[in-house]
Design an enzyme around this catalytic site. Sequence first.
Site, mmCIF file in Angstrom:
data_model
loop_
_atom_site.group_PDB
_atom_site.id
_atom_site.type_symbol
_atom_site.label_atom_id
_atom_site.label_comp_id
_atom_site.label_asym_id
_atom_site.label_seq_id
_atom_site.Cartn_x
_atom_site.Cartn_y
_atom_site.Cartn_z
ATOM 1 N N SER A 73 40.065 44.160 50.330
ATOM 2 C CA SER A 73 38.756 44.762 50.085
ATOM 3 C C SER A 73 37.896 44.602 51.345
ATOM 4 O O SER A 73 38.318 45.050 52.410
ATOM 5 C CB SER A 73 38.141 44.112 48.847
ATOM 6 N N ASP A 90 39.239 40.912 42.422
ATOM 7 C CA ASP A 90 40.287 41.874 42.100
ATOM 8 C C ASP A 90 41.596 41.352 42.698
ATOM 9 O O ASP A 90 41.597 40.780 43.784
ATOM 10 C CB ASP A 90 39.938 43.251 42.697
ATOM 11 N N HIS A 129 39.932 48.802 48.828
ATOM 12 C CA HIS A 129 38.648 49.244 48.274
ATOM 13 C C HIS A 129 37.809 49.788 49.419
ATOM 14 O O HIS A 129 37.614 49.109 50.411
ATOM 15 C CB HIS A 129 37.845 48.069 47.708
#
Lengths: 271, 201
Positions: free
Chosen positions: B16, B135, B43
Amino acid sequence: MSSQDEIEIPHLLEAIYQEYHQDFRHYSMASLTRRVALARDQMGCQTTADLERLVSGNVDAFTRLFQFLTVQVSDMFRDPSFFRAFRQEIVPILSTYPSLKLWVAGCSTGEELYSYAIILREEGLLDRSILYATDISPEALRKAQAGVYSIDRVAAFSENHRLSGAKCSLSEYYTASHGLAVFDRSLRKNVVFSDHSLATDSVFAEMQVISCRNVLIYFDRTLQYHAVALMRDSLCRRGFLGLGTRESLAFTKSSSAFKEFSPAERWYQKW
Amino acid sequence: MVSGELMPRAVVIGASAGAIDALKQIIPQLPHDLSIPVIIVVHLAARKESLLPQIFRPLTPIGIREPNDKEPVGAGIWFAPPDYHLLVEKDHTFSLSLDTPVKFSRPSIDVLFSAAAEAYGDGLLAVLLTGANDDGADGLRDVRQRAGRVIVQDPATAEASEMPKAGLRVATPIFTGSTSMIGAFLATLLQRAASDSRETS
Ligand SMILES: C[S@@+](CC[C@H](N)C(=O)[O-])C[C@H]1O[C@@H](n2cnc3c(N)ncnc32)[C@H](O)[C@@H]1O
């Protein structure tokens, strides 16, 4: 998926099919498994077998489960370049027909349908068109029929509309009140909303255009093949099929009936 | 053979905040004749365009693509397309979905890792890198449950440490280090995978 689920999920899907005639047996297992797990948690069930017992003979429980199993996500003019290709490359061909039939298969809450209605209106074809909007979710169909969306979403819709090659502002087509955008009822004057499953129902009619976006991704390859064949048979000769940006006929066996019309935008033409 | 040295059948990577710099340390080190899939979720702030293949193509001769739905998972580097969850089916084809974001993310690392754990079992190697949320942690738990192996970036070397920290809380990695060390580790492991699969084919 636990090894238990490997047996219990197919069992649940079979039971649903037998009792409620909704056929999820050939959906993409990886994502369906996640949705079943979510439903299980939210509906207070320990196992998938518990979930199956809960929905058996209980329409209300099934209705709840059904909402987990289907995914209602949509946007107006989602992927504007797709709708621009429709407007610029397909509409000129459609305007040679005296009357038009367009089918939005898996229309969800209606955003895609209104996108077509608006383009056809702008291009002067709406009055001689009939639009069919179908889905398996009665709740989604109700929302599609109402044509009312949160005003928060309208800025994105307007931008997409503009990028799709719009001739005027999206505000021509709705009135805003109490945080809602209410779309003009004249847009759906020639729209037929109906419950139709690409898994279990039959051929629809002689369509010039079928748009089926982000629905096939939920099907396994067997069901994709079935659904694409059904759409092929529902199209007139030289009719157009539009898919989602990440969907392709390349991985289904029925692709031979179609040729690529606008490959980057996933527009196909029946051959 | 030590379990860490068995060749994987597939690698999944999640990253991310700081992802691009992290992957720039890893992707160029992957063997050019990569014989297995390396599937990556990054992401990025809401975006519609596919930027990742363009960024990484100049850095490696390995084919880099974003899959279509139901495309077979072949060897090479695959990025999850913007705004879709990416999953792998048991028959090793990709599936995409528009299901609700998981931990505010679509694509979600958890979704890819869990599905790949199902599809590849102990043949999976999952790599969790820098990121500012958790996540990937649930995904790593599923990977371990299916006897897959895990690599986590050393949080001390990560631009954002929350994600690798969350990963380390749920799964014991076979390797942890900076991204360049992870790149070197993968290079050795997958080099062997490349030559082994040539021998067997
Ligand atoms: C992600 S939405 C796509 C909405 C819209 N087409 C779009 O792209 O914006 C998927 C829709 O497919 C519908 N669907 C799922 N299974 C179906 C089936 N067997 N037949 C028809 N529609 C189905 C769902 O109810 C849902 O409304």
